[in-house]
Every structure is written in C-alpha cells, then in structure tokens.
Write a protein that holds these residues in place. Structure first.
Motif, PDB file in Angstrom:
ATOM      1  N   LEU A  59       0.644  -0.766   0.153  1.00 13.87           N
ATOM      2  CA  LEU A  59      -0.018  -0.331  -0.251  1.00 13.87           C
ATOM      3  C   LEU A  59       0.650   1.941   0.173  1.00 13.87           C
ATOM      4  CD1 LEU A  59      -2.566  -1.182   2.653  1.00 13.87           C
ATOM      5  CD2 LEU A  59      -2.939  -0.610  -0.272  1.00 13.87           C
ATOM      6  N   ASP A  76      -4.837   2.902  -1.735  1.00 18.92           N
ATOM      7  CA  ASP A  76      -4.975   1.369  -2.864  1.00 18.92           C
ATOM      8  C   ASP A  76      -4.523   1.885  -4.051  1.00 18.92           C
ATOM      9  OD1 ASP A  76      -5.697  -1.173  -4.701  1.00 18.92           O
ATOM     10  OD2 ASP A  76      -7.263  -1.464  -3.683  1.00 18.92           O
ATOM     11  N   THR A  83      -8.098   4.532   0.654  1.00 21.94           N
ATOM     12  CA  THR A  83      -9.047   3.309   1.595  1.00 21.94           C
ATOM     13  C   THR A  83      -9.157   4.014   3.271  1.00 21.94           C
ATOM     14  OG1 THR A  83      -7.291   1.947   1.930  1.00 21.94           O
ATOM     15  CG2 THR A  83      -8.592   1.180  -0.052  1.00 21.94           C
TER      16      THR A  83
END
Length: 160
Positions: A59, A76, A83
């Motif tokens: 990430l 993401d 997110t």
C-alpha cells in the motif's frame, strides 16, 4: 522526542568533492543509463498536495499538505483511491512521513509538531514537538532523519 545530534553538511561542498573526484578519474566508465518501465499510472486527487509518500506492505501512504486540507491517506495501489483518509487540524500544513515499528510519523511545516498514527489503522495516537521546520522525514537504524528544506539534516532519536 529528543534531539540526539544535528548534522550540518554542505551539499554544495559534497557535490564539489564529487565533481573533483569525477574530474580526477576521467578514465572511469560512466554509470549505466537505466530506462524505467512504467507498469501503470494511477489517478490522483488534484487537490491533494503530496508532501510525504511511502510504500509498505503493498500500500501507499501519503501525507498531503495545505492549510485546511492536510491529511494522511492509505492508498490502494490498484485504483489510486484512498481506503482511509485522516484529516489533520486546519492549523497545520502536513509534510514528511516515515514509518517506525507500528507508527507512522507525520511532520508539519512550520508548527514544530509531529503527529504519530497507529499503523495500520491511521488512528492518531500521539503528538510531539520538535525545533525548526519539518519537510522530509526518513529513518536510519534507531534515528529519524529530518530535512528542513536546506542543506541541514537533523538526526532525532525515535523515542516518543
């Protein structure tokens, strides 16, 4: 966080030394030219001014800066969307970002305040003060290395 030591290094002096070494060793083979391959591009929020960016466990974590719009985001890597987005108080302009143990540490530009977030939730878990402007932040061994945008790097211990 206590300042362990400050390192004042003249980048211009280091560059001059490097140029001198290069000129003295004209017979050396130049380094290879590396052509990067773009795997994909991701959309990015044009109102988010990236000040700190790190990649960890698949990430991206992004510190965005701007008074009233600073945040810490978990992105993401497939879609570019976030997110998790944690807003920073509007009095602060967020800057550099580094990961240590289970904490993300985010600097502020001129406020002398760093925010500590629990990793991976991004929940604010503490703050601490430091001297000077915060720009970039990274880690090395048991130290944080902070840039203030000049030729000065400040080494800080990691204890919160």
């Amino acid at each position: 966080m206590h300042q362990r030591q400050s390192l004042h290094a003249s980048i211009a002096g280091l560059m001059l030394a490097a140029v001198s070494l290069t000129c003295d060793s004209a017979e050396r083979t130049p380094p290879p030219l590396i052509q990067p391959t773009i795997l994909r591009t991701l959309p990015h929020d044009t109102l988010a001014f990236t000040q700190g960016l790190l990649y960890h466990d698949g990430l991206l974590y992004e510190s965005t800066g701007r008074y009233g719009r600073s945040s810490l985001r978990k992105l993401d890597t497939k879609t570019g969307g976030f997110t998790v987005c944690t807003s920073v108080d509007s009095h602060y302009f967020a800057e550099g970002l580094a990961l240590h143990d289970n904490n993300l540490v985010q600097l502020t530009w001129q406020s002398g305040r760093a925010f500590v977030y629990a990793y991976p939730s991004l929940e604010l878990s503490g703050t601490y003060r430091y001297e000077g402007e915060g720009w970039g932040l990274t880690t090395m061994d048991s130290l944080f290395i902070m840039s203030n945008g000049s030729d000065t790097l400040t080494f800080l211990d990691r204890r919160f």
